[in-house]
Design an enzyme around this catalytic site. Structure first.
Site, mmCIF file in Angstrom:
data_model
loop_
_atom_site.group_PDB
_atom_site.id
_atom_site.type_symbol
_atom_site.label_atom_id
_atom_site.label_comp_id
_atom_site.label_asym_id
_atom_site.label_seq_id
_atom_site.Cartn_x
_atom_site.Cartn_y
_atom_site.Cartn_z
ATOM 1 C CB CYS A 200 19.933 -8.350 -15.998
ATOM 2 S SG CYS A 200 21.259 -9.520 -15.609
ATOM 3 C CB THR A 444 26.314 -23.145 8.036
ATOM 4 O OG1 THR A 444 27.253 -22.644 8.994
ATOM 5 C CG2 THR A 444 25.905 -24.551 8.449
ATOM 6 C CE1 TYR A 445 32.137 -24.238 2.767
ATOM 7 C CE2 TYR A 445 30.970 -22.148 2.860
ATOM 8 C CZ TYR A 445 31.513 -23.181 2.122
ATOM 9 O OH TYR A 445 31.449 -23.153 0.765
#
Length: 550
Positions: A200, A444-445
């Site tokens: 990375c 969560t939506y």
């Protein structure tokens, strides 16, 4: 699968920039011709008048240098030009962004070789227009900018989920900047060593810059053999933690805590180092899984071009597009099938025997999911920081081989064991990590793709438990049949790649799963992978520490 609230990021403390001025090949020997570095720092002030004064000071300093009778390439040092490029691309304050772009154009018109960005947007997988369309709250970006001193591409991607970004930044700030058993230089170097395991270069460059800004010895970045013996002694644990944490035993802990007096690690130092390494490994998964582009001032994020008064190019997309982006096909039917399966699982009343539950777990654990992709050799800046680069992830239970013992969550869990041990050895860190795990698990939506009012709990739970399954962790009270029902093969390929071989992630793998979902939902999936992986790696190491302490 998104969050309802947008908690702001922490802003009381001002950590030093995590990804400050890089060392550059373009003109490392140049004198520092340009604005005082403090001027750039003041551009991140919350005080509007202070920012305005700093902007005027910056403008005057740049214009003064451009008026000098010198060859164009020597009038402003590369670091100043790259600072301007970064501000022109990512600063959330329009007046700063526009002034930086104007100064770059002026420099180019005066014959200066200016840098151009080689990437468009913060992600190679998510078009910049799509990122803007999905909407990131401006207040969240401003708070991050004021706190970090810059707005990096990781923050932009996580900003799609502001509640998560808030607790992530709090935890990272505590790990890197607040009081603790390890000195600041060592913290950044440990992250560098850990990120290098997954090739990375984004995190390696980011923390190399922070390490040098804090006064670090540049020779250490030439290879781990240049670092002190005590840091080098982490390499074995770093390797296992990154790729096969289930192999970590109390013997590994004992070798670090009880060697010769000179390189002995205290338990407090070791737990700090372990969390830093696991944090960097899992964050590498997020960087690769979201196709996070290099920063404009990173190597690979810019190029210096010959002057062209009429054109200040913005550059091509990131090389991470090597596969090309797949055409998004009509995934409506896939979503409808998934919705139906979720409802059926939620309404299912049949109870399985423990034997059947175990069989389903073993079936998931031993399923063959290919992930290997041939890539070129990692860049030298990364390779020289890795010992035994051939060591990598292997399936917890390769077919035909004796598997290591499964870790039963009932025997050693984060809630009952890991949390308290971390809090005891590194005060408050257990609380910060726990908050992060809770936020990502509950995020969560109540929507999924084009559907509103959806309970996505079973899908989020299946994702989390599948990742732990890949790491050999089993929940006795969970029916792993749900994993096979809810996670189609392309999603499993993506999850296993990002969790176990993040450096093998490609645009094709990203675009192949959840083809009708929003990009923010795919970013949420990446957050679940990152946190589930982090917790799994910590559990094995914390269990080994617990056994050592008995």
């Amino acid at each position: 699968m998104n969050s309802e609230s947008g908690t702001s990021v922490p802003c009381e403390a001002k950590p030093p920039p995590s990804s400050g001025r890089p060392r550059l090949n373009h003109s490392e020997s140049e004198p520092d011709l340009g604005p005082n570095p403090k001027t750039f720092t003041r551009l991140c002030s919350r005080d509007e008048e202070d920012r305005a004064a700093a902007l005027d000071e910056l403008t005057q300093a740049v214009l003064a240098r451009l008026g000098l009778d010198r060859p164009g390439s020597e009038r402003l040092c590369a670091s100043t030009l790259l600072h301007l490029l970064r501000l022109s691309r990512s600063c959330p304050l329009s007046e700063v962004r526009e002034r930086a772009a104007k100064l770059l154009r002026t420099a180019q018109e005066r014959g200066v070789e200016v840098p151009r960005a080689l990437t468009s947007g913060s992600s190679a997988f998510i078009p910049a227009k799509e990122m803007q369309k999905e909407g990131i709250e401006q207040d969240v970006l401003l708070d991050a900018f004021f706190s970090l001193g810059r707005l990096d591409n990781i923050t932009m991607a996580m900003g799609l989920h502001p509640a998560y970004l808030s607790c992530f930044l709090r935890t990272q700030h505590a790990l890197l900047d607040l009081d603790g058993p390890l000195p600041s230089l060592w913290r950044h170097y440990i992250v560098i060593m850990a990120a290098a395991r997954h090739q990375c270069s984004y995190l390696v460059q980011q923390h190399s810059a922070a390490y040098l800004e804090a006064g670090g010895d540049e020779s250490w970045l030439g290879g781990v053999q240049q670092a002190p013996a005590k840091l080098r002694s982490l390499q074995g644990l770093n390797k296992l933690l990154a790729h096969r944490p289930w192999l970590i035993t109390q013997q590994h802990i004992q070798e670090l805590v009880c060697p010769g007096a000179e390189s002995r690690w205290s338990l407090a130092e070791l737990i700090h180092a372990v969390i830093l390494m696991a944090h960097a490994h899992s964050l590498s998964s997020f960087v690769w899984g979201c196709g996070v582009n290099p920063e404009p001032d990173h190597t690979g994020g810019h190029a210096f071009s010959p002057p062209s008064p009429n054109h200040l190019p913005c550059g091509p997309h990131s090389p991470a597009h090597e596969d090309g982006r797949q055409e998004l096909t009509d995934g409506v039917m896939e979503v409808e099938v998934l919705m139906k399966r979720m409802v059926e699982l939620q309404e299912q009343e049949e109870e399985c025997t423990q034997e059947e539950m175990l069989t389903r777990f073993e079936r998931e654990r031993s399923e063959s999911i290919p992930t290997a992709v041939v890539r070129g050799a990692p860049p030298e800046v990364v390779l020289r920081l890795v010992e035994d680069p051939e060591f990598s992830y292997e399936d917890f239970a390769p077919r035909g081989e004796q598997a290591p013992p499964t870790m039963r969550a009932q025997d050693y869990s984060w809630e009952d064991h890991g949390y308290s041990l971390v809090n005891r050895l590194l005060p408050d860190m257990g609380q910060l990590l726990d908050e992060k795990f809770q936020v990502v698990s509950n995020l969560t939506y109540h929507r999924m793709a084009m559907h509103e009012g959806v309970d996505t709990y079973t899908l989020r739970k299946a994702l989390w438990n599948y990742i732990h399954c890949l790491y050999g962790i089993r929940y006795d009270d969970y029916d792993y049949g749900g994993v096979n029902v809810l996670l189609e093969r392309s999603l499993k390929v993506f999850v296993k790649t990002v969790a176990c071989h993040p450096e093998q992630t490609t645009a094709r793998i990203y675009h192949a799963f959840w083809r009708h979902f929003k990009h923010s939902e795919k970013v949420h999936a990446n957050l679940i992978v990152m946190e589930a992986r982090l917790q799994a790696a910590l559990l094995y190491t914390l269990r080994a520490i617990t056994h050592y302490m008995r």
